[in-house]
Design a protein around this motif. Structure first.
Motif, PDB file in Angstrom:
ATOM      1  N   ASP A  20       0.831  -1.208   0.000  1.00 52.15           N
ATOM      2  CA  ASP A  20       0.000   0.000   0.000  1.00 52.15           C
ATOM      3  C   ASP A  20       0.866   1.260   0.000  1.00 52.15           C
ATOM      4  O   ASP A  20       0.617   2.213  -0.755  1.00 52.15           O
ATOM      5  N   ASP A  21       1.890   1.271   0.857  1.00 45.26           N
ATOM      6  CA  ASP A  21       2.760   2.443   0.928  1.00 45.26           C
ATOM      7  C   ASP A  21       3.500   2.677  -0.389  1.00 45.26           C
ATOM      8  O   ASP A  21       3.653   3.824  -0.838  1.00 45.26           O
ATOM      9  N   LEU A  22       3.969   1.598  -1.018  1.00 47.47           N
ATOM     10  CA  LEU A  22       4.666   1.744  -2.297  1.00 47.47           C
ATOM     11  C   LEU A  22       3.716   2.247  -3.370  1.00 47.47           C
ATOM     12  O   LEU A  22       4.091   3.068  -4.220  1.00 47.47           O
ATOM     13  N   MET A  23       2.441   1.789  -3.323  1.00 46.42           N
ATOM     14  CA  MET A  23       1.447   2.247  -4.285  1.00 46.42           C
ATOM     15  C   MET A  23       1.216   3.749  -4.158  1.00 46.42           C
ATOM     16  O   MET A  23       1.150   4.485  -5.161  1.00 46.42           O
ATOM     17  N   LYS A  24       1.152   4.246  -2.933  1.00 48.50           N
ATOM     18  CA  LYS A  24       0.980   5.680  -2.723  1.00 48.50           C
ATOM     19  C   LYS A  24       2.158   6.471  -3.289  1.00 48.50           C
ATOM     20  O   LYS A  24       1.985   7.522  -3.903  1.00 48.50           O
ATOM     21  N   ARG A  25       3.350   5.973  -3.079  1.00 45.48           N
ATOM     22  CA  ARG A  25       4.538   6.668  -3.583  1.00 45.48           C
ATOM     23  C   ARG A  25       4.527   6.711  -5.112  1.00 45.48           C
ATOM     24  O   ARG A  25       4.917   7.722  -5.724  1.00 45.48           O
ATOM     25  N   MET A  26       4.101   5.619  -5.746  1.00 43.67           N
ATOM     26  CA  MET A  26       4.060   5.591  -7.209  1.00 43.67           C
ATOM     27  C   MET A  26       3.011   6.573  -7.737  1.00 43.67           C
ATOM     28  O   MET A  26       3.231   7.256  -8.750  1.00 43.67           O
ATOM     29  N   GLU A  27       1.871   6.658  -7.049  1.00 46.38           N
ATOM     30  CA  GLU A  27       0.834   7.590  -7.488  1.00 46.38           C
ATOM     31  C   GLU A  27       1.312   9.030  -7.351  1.00 46.38           C
ATOM     32  O   GLU A  27       1.038   9.876  -8.221  1.00 46.38           O
ATOM     33  N   GLU A  28       2.020   9.328  -6.250  1.00 50.96           N
ATOM     34  CA  GLU A  28       2.554  10.679  -6.064  1.00 50.96           C
ATOM     35  C   GLU A  28       3.590  11.011  -7.129  1.00 50.96           C
ATOM     36  O   GLU A  28       3.622  12.120  -7.678  1.00 50.96           O
ATOM     37  N   GLN A  29       4.462  10.040  -7.442  1.00 52.85           N
ATOM     38  CA  GLN A  29       5.496  10.299  -8.446  1.00 52.85           C
ATOM     39  C   GLN A  29       4.891  10.417  -9.830  1.00 52.85           C
ATOM     40  O   GLN A  29       5.402  11.165 -10.673  1.00 52.85           O
ATOM     41  N   ALA A  30       3.777   9.693 -10.094  1.00 54.32           N
ATOM     42  CA  ALA A  30       3.135   9.770 -11.410  1.00 54.32           C
ATOM     43  C   ALA A  30       2.495  11.123 -11.639  1.00 54.32           C
ATOM     44  O   ALA A  30       2.247  11.518 -12.793  1.00 54.32           O
ATOM     45  N   ALA A  31       2.238  11.868 -10.543  1.00 52.57           N
ATOM     46  CA  ALA A  31       1.590  13.170 -10.673  1.00 52.57           C
ATOM     47  C   ALA A  31       2.586  14.311 -10.807  1.00 52.57           C
ATOM     48  O   ALA A  31       2.173  15.459 -11.021  1.00 52.57           O
ATOM     49  N   ARG A  32       3.881  14.008 -10.659  1.00 50.60           N
ATOM     50  CA  ARG A  32       4.876  15.076 -10.757  1.00 50.60           C
ATOM     51  C   ARG A  32       6.163  14.533 -11.370  1.00 50.60           C
ATOM     52  O   ARG A  32       6.246  13.363 -11.714  1.00 50.60           O
ATOM     53  N   GLY A  33       7.146  15.385 -11.491  1.00 48.56           N
ATOM     54  CA  GLY A  33       8.422  14.968 -12.056  1.00 48.56           C
ATOM     55  C   GLY A  33       8.417  15.056 -13.566  1.00 48.56           C
ATOM     56  O   GLY A  33       7.431  15.444 -14.202  1.00 48.56           O
ATOM     57  N   HIS A  34       9.554  14.669 -14.177  1.00 44.51           N
ATOM     58  CA  HIS A  34       9.661  14.761 -15.637  1.00 44.51           C
ATOM     59  C   HIS A  34       8.886  13.616 -16.287  1.00 44.51           C
ATOM     60  O   HIS A  34       8.481  12.645 -15.645  1.00 44.51           O
ATOM     61  N   ALA A  35       8.668  13.730 -17.601  1.00 39.44           N
ATOM     62  CA  ALA A  35       7.762  12.833 -18.315  1.00 39.44           C
ATOM     63  C   ALA A  35       8.189  11.376 -18.198  1.00 39.44           C
ATOM     64  O   ALA A  35       7.350  10.493 -17.980  1.00 39.44           O
ATOM     65  N   GLU A  36       9.497  11.104 -18.336  1.00 42.27           N
ATOM     66  CA  GLU A  36       9.964   9.714 -18.290  1.00 42.27           C
ATOM     67  C   GLU A  36       9.701   9.097 -16.918  1.00 42.27           C
ATOM     68  O   GLU A  36       9.235   7.960 -16.817  1.00 42.27           O
ATOM     69  N   ALA A  37       9.936   9.873 -15.860  1.00 43.15           N
ATOM     70  CA  ALA A  37       9.694   9.370 -14.509  1.00 43.15           C
ATOM     71  C   ALA A  37       8.205   9.146 -14.280  1.00 43.15           C
ATOM     72  O   ALA A  37       7.800   8.163 -13.632  1.00 43.15           O
ATOM     73  N   ARG A  38       7.358  10.061 -14.792  1.00 43.81           N
ATOM     74  CA  ARG A  38       5.904   9.894 -14.628  1.00 43.81           C
ATOM     75  C   ARG A  38       5.423   8.641 -15.320  1.00 43.81           C
ATOM     76  O   ARG A  38       4.611   7.876 -14.785  1.00 43.81           O
ATOM     77  N   ASP A  39       5.908   8.400 -16.554  1.00 43.60           N
ATOM     78  CA  ASP A  39       5.468   7.207 -17.294  1.00 43.60           C
ATOM     79  C   ASP A  39       5.869   5.929 -16.559  1.00 43.60           C
ATOM     80  O   ASP A  39       5.080   4.978 -16.468  1.00 43.60           O
ATOM     81  N   ALA A  40       7.102   5.885 -16.060  1.00 46.73           N
ATOM     82  CA  ALA A  40       7.552   4.695 -15.335  1.00 46.73           C
ATOM     83  C   ALA A  40       6.734   4.486 -14.071  1.00 46.73           C
ATOM     84  O   ALA A  40       6.365   3.354 -13.731  1.00 46.73           O
ATOM     85  N   ALA A  41       6.421   5.590 -13.362  1.00 42.27           N
ATOM     86  CA  ALA A  41       5.633   5.473 -12.137  1.00 42.27           C
ATOM     87  C   ALA A  41       4.207   5.016 -12.438  1.00 42.27           C
ATOM     88  O   ALA A  41       3.631   4.206 -11.689  1.00 42.27           O
ATOM     89  N   GLN A  42       3.617   5.523 -13.530  1.00 43.95           N
ATOM     90  CA  GLN A  42       2.268   5.105 -13.892  1.00 43.95           C
ATOM     91  C   GLN A  42       2.213   3.623 -14.240  1.00 43.95           C
ATOM     92  O   GLN A  42       1.283   2.908 -13.844  1.00 43.95           O
ATOM     93  N   GLU A  43       3.212   3.148 -14.987  1.00 44.65           N
ATOM     94  CA  GLU A  43       3.250   1.717 -15.333  1.00 44.65           C
ATOM     95  C   GLU A  43       3.395   0.858 -14.086  1.00 44.65           C
ATOM     96  O   GLU A  43       2.719  -0.165 -13.939  1.00 44.65           O
ATOM     97  N   ALA A  44       4.280   1.280 -13.157  1.00 45.24           N
ATOM     98  CA  ALA A  44       4.444   0.536 -11.913  1.00 45.24           C
ATOM     99  C   ALA A  44       3.168   0.567 -11.091  1.00 45.24           C
ATOM    100  O   ALA A  44       2.774  -0.435 -10.486  1.00 45.24           O
ATOM    101  N   ALA A  45       2.481   1.717 -11.074  1.00 46.36           N
ATOM    102  CA  ALA A  45       1.242   1.844 -10.296  1.00 46.36           C
ATOM    103  C   ALA A  45       0.164   0.897 -10.823  1.00 46.36           C
ATOM    104  O   ALA A  45      -0.602   0.312 -10.039  1.00 46.36           O
ATOM    105  N   ARG A  46       0.079   0.720 -12.143  1.00 52.85           N
ATOM    106  CA  ARG A  46      -0.910  -0.192 -12.711  1.00 52.85           C
ATOM    107  C   ARG A  46      -0.645  -1.629 -12.256  1.00 52.85           C
ATOM    108  O   ARG A  46      -1.577  -2.372 -11.901  1.00 52.85           O
ATOM    109  N   SER A  47       0.616  -2.038 -12.290  1.00 46.18           N
ATOM    110  CA  SER A  47       0.949  -3.401 -11.855  1.00 46.18           C
ATOM    111  C   SER A  47       0.651  -3.583 -10.373  1.00 46.18           C
ATOM    112  O   SER A  47       0.115  -4.615  -9.951  1.00 46.18           O
TER     113      SER A  47
END
Length: 590
Positions: free
Chosen positions: A516-543
């Motif tokens: 759960d905690d890791l999921m929250k961190r991925m969602e936060e990172q998907a909402a900010r940062g540069h495009a490559e980092a957001r895309d990677a965080a969004q993909e990780a969040a889906r999994s």
């Protein structure tokens, strides 16, 4: 001989006959006014040549560069003795075919020349050349001294003067020799003008033990090297200096009545530091490695090594044409198969463990560093000689500092532990089937290549049937993973069964903490940062979202666990926490 040393030796000898030069020479050798020139000559030579003070001046004496009448008879006699020893060694090499050597002496000569030839081939690819003289001496008692003299690597713009390496062997029983090895205490890297620009040093050394020629191994060995150093002036970079406080080796193998070998060994390295112009690039406090053999047929493995060495030497020397390589390789495989059947089992168990402390690296260009306070790694296999075996892998570290940002660094495991047991496996049947398949491949390689997939399929089906008949069992007793962000534990028990369409029944349980905690961190990172980092965080969040949805969530006093209970049912269905996974698996496949 390095040109500067040769010049100094000649000048020193000339100074004895020409006192007018004595002040310059005295400065070169540290001789005080009124001192003993001949004593200084010997002291200077000793410093230049370490253990043999007359190896340095012997060449200019032999070529006449040292004028006659300037040295006393004792020094001349000792120089002539060195020349005589060299002549003997060279004559042994030049008259190799006529020397009445024992089988071991001839084998050593062949091994030395084979290794040196291989090294020369590698050096030749880079424009280098290896020079050396091999000398093998043997007395009536069977004592053997193998010398590799005047080793030098020369290149277009530099050279490496290594010196002499010596191995002595003394028979102590049937197929047993006491062995000692001495390496050059110092070597020199020279540039194209003969100036020393680097070298190696060994403060003290000891390497001795018992050699068993039939297995081409040392059964016992004790080694200790201290105060080692390698340094070199690298053009455009500066001086690189690598030092090591000590390196120790300890091996103790014993043979049983079945000609199988068992025993422990260890290697310990302490205090390695690498610097570039004073800047620390690498540091290792200590490395401890221990290993243990049980029931290993070293005769079998030595025979394989010998056959491979002969094949490689034959190819390198042009004795085996390209068209005959496959035939020779097939012959080696045939020999290996036959020996494996005759001498089975060829191994019972093996384990190793390593501990590293105070490990540090620094990139000289970027300045980025990697540091580990301590690291442990181990692995092993047991029961390789029967139908019940086990294996383990373990890893752990403490104080890791790496230039990896965000969640990726938090997923680097600081602990991993896996223990698997395999019971009632048809290992002998598997070996027989594998050898039969290889035999068919050797008899008709083209047909086997065309039907390889079918052959492997039939083999897999055959093994599956044997496993069902014997009730083979695979048990994951423990598989644990821990990182700063996640931890997971898995246990499983799978049994081969003809009662299921999947030919196996069993259960597995996975528990994950921190999802759960890791999921929250991925969602936060998907909402900010540069495009490559957001895309990677969004993909990780889906999994991670899928993992959350599939698991049973349990809150145990603030510690949230996700539970995954998997069952391979006798009817062929796969259940996850009691739910049929068939539709979900089908959807995922589509």
């Amino acid at each position: 001989m390095p040109r500067p040393i040769r010049v100094l030796v000649v000048a020193l000898a000339m100074s004895v006959a020409a006192p007018a030069w004595s002040q310059t020479i005295e400065e070169a050798v540290g001789l005080q006014d009124g001192g003993d020139h001949e004593a200084a000559f010997e002291a200077f030579s000793a410093r230049a040549a370490d253990d043999n003070p007359f190896d340095v001046p012997v060449d200019p004496w032999d070529t006449g560069e040292v004028p006659k009448g300037v040295l006393n008879e004792d020094i001349i006699a000792r120089l002539e003795t060195v020349l005589a020893e060299r002549a003997t060694a060279v004559s042994l090499v030049e008259t190799d075919a006529s020397v009445d050597e024992s089988g071991l002496a001839a084998y050593l000569r062949g091994q030395i020349d084979s290794f040196m030839s291989s090294m020369n081939g590698l050096l030749g690819e880079e424009g280098g050349d290896l020079h050396y003289v091999t000398g093998i001496e043997e007395d009536d008692a069977g004592n053997i001294t193998a010398r590799v003299r005047d080793i030098e690597v020369s290149g277009p713009d530099s050279s490496w003067e290594i010196g002499d390496a010596v191995m002595t062997l003394r028979p102590v029983g049937d197929d047993r020799y006491m062995v000692a090895v001495a390496l050059p205490r110092t070597t020199s890297f020279l540039d194209g003008r003969g100036r020393q620009v680097g070298g190696t040093e060994i403060g003290s050394q000891r390497l001795e033990g018992t050699m068993v020629p039939s297995i081409d191994m040392w059964s016992q060995a004790v080694g200790l090297y201290t105060d080692l150093r390698i340094w070199s002036d690298v053009p455009g970079e500066g001086q690189v200096d690598v030092v090591m406080d000590s390196a120790a080796l300890d091996i103790d193998l014993s043979e049983d009545a079945n000609q199988k070998w068992s025993g422990p060994g260890s290697i310990t390295v302490e205090g390695i530091t690498a610097r570039l112009e004073g800047m620390e690039l690498m540091r290792l406090g200590q490395l401890d490695t221990g290993f243990s053999y049980a029931g290993w047929d070293l005769i079998f493995f030595a025979a394989i090594d010998e056959q491979i060495d002969e094949l490689q030497a034959g190819i390198a020397d042009g004795l085996i044409p390209d068209g005959d390589i496959e035939m020779h390789a097939t012959g080696i495989l045939d020999l290996v198969m036959g020996m494996a059947e005759d001498r089975a089992p060829v191994a019972e168990a093996f384990s190793m463990a390593a501990t590293v402390t105070d490990l540090f690296f620094q990139d000289p260009d970027s300045g980025e560093t990697v540091a580990i306070a301590s690291l442990n790694f181990g692995m092993g296999m047991d029961g390789l000689d029967g139908n019940a075996s086990s294996l383990f892998i373990e890893y752990g570290h403490d104080g890791l500092d790496v230039p990896v940002p965000g969640p990726k660094a938090d997923l680097v495991p600081h602990m991993f532990d896996m223990r698997i047991s395999l019971n009632d496996l048809p290992l002998q049947d598997a070996t027989a089937m594998m050898l039969e398949m290889l035999g068919g491949a050797m008899e008709d390689p083209e047909a086997f290549e065309e039907q390889a997939r079918m052959a492997l399929g039939f083999m897999a089906l055959g093994l599956q049937q044997r496993m069902v008949q014997s009730g083979s069992n695979v048990r994951i007793e423990r598989l644990s993973y821990e990182s700063p962000a996640l931890s997971a534990d898995l246990v499983a028990d799978i049994v081969a069964s003809d009662q299921s369409p999947n030919m196996a029944v069993g259960t597995a349980r996975l528990e994950v903490v921190g999802l759960d905690d890791l999921m929250k961190r991925m969602e936060e990172q998907a909402a900010r940062g540069h495009a490559e980092a957001r895309d990677a965080a969004q993909e990780a969040a889906r999994s991670l979202a899928m993992m959350q949805a599939m698991g049973e969530r349990l809150d145990d006093g603030g510690t949230v666990r996700h539970i995954y209970d998997v069952e391979l049912a006798p009817d062929g269905t796969v259940l996850l926490n009691g739910n049929d996974m068939g539709p979900l698996i089908g959807g995922m496949m589509q």
